[in-house]
Scaffold this motif. Sequence first.
Motif, short mmCIF file in Angstrom:
data_model
loop_
_atom_site.label_atom_id
_atom_site.label_comp_id
_atom_site.label_asym_id
_atom_site.label_seq_id
_atom_site.Cartn_x
_atom_site.Cartn_y
_atom_site.Cartn_z
N ASP A 1 43.94 -32.44 -43.59
CA ASP A 1 45.18 -32.43 -43.80
C ASP A 1 45.63 -33.80 -43.15
N VAL A 2 46.99 -33.67 -42.58
CA VAL A 2 47.52 -34.81 -41.57
C VAL A 2 46.37 -35.48 -40.57
N ALA A 3 45.50 -34.54 -40.04
CA ALA A 3 44.63 -35.10 -39.10
C ALA A 3 43.77 -36.25 -39.63
N THR A 4 43.55 -36.22 -40.90
CA THR A 4 42.56 -37.40 -41.74
C THR A 4 43.45 -38.63 -41.58
N LYS A 5 44.71 -38.58 -41.62
CA LYS A 5 45.53 -39.89 -41.52
C LYS A 5 45.66 -40.40 -40.06
N LEU A 6 45.55 -39.36 -39.04
CA LEU A 6 45.49 -39.50 -37.62
C LEU A 6 44.30 -40.19 -37.38
N TYR A 7 42.97 -39.73 -37.85
CA TYR A 7 41.72 -40.44 -37.77
C TYR A 7 41.86 -41.54 -38.12
#
Length: 113
Positions: free
Chosen positions: A91-97
Amino acid sequence: MQLLQFIQQNWMEWLFAAITFILGCLYRDVRKRLKEEQRKSTAIAEGVQSLLRESIVQNYNKYQDREYCPIYAKESIKRVYEAYHNLGGNDVATKLYNTLLGMPEEVKEGEMN
């Protein structure tokens, strides 16, 4: 006497009926335990996934404020994200990563705090 004769003639059927009953009870018990273990396993996986997501978000906040992400932190974040992704997180963690990996690895000259 007739009862004894009946038992002698039909003992094999009674034995198979008893074995079938016992196996059915055992199967039901094993199935119940398996469902409970699957429920617990799912809960543990979701909890670990949540903790890994939290770690990614915390690292993002930390290094976003610094405006750089050291190489050792990127390596650590890669491992955390891989485990997170393997648990189904995407989810959004992919973008942050991806943002963290795209950050510079050192402080830009003249920007020391």
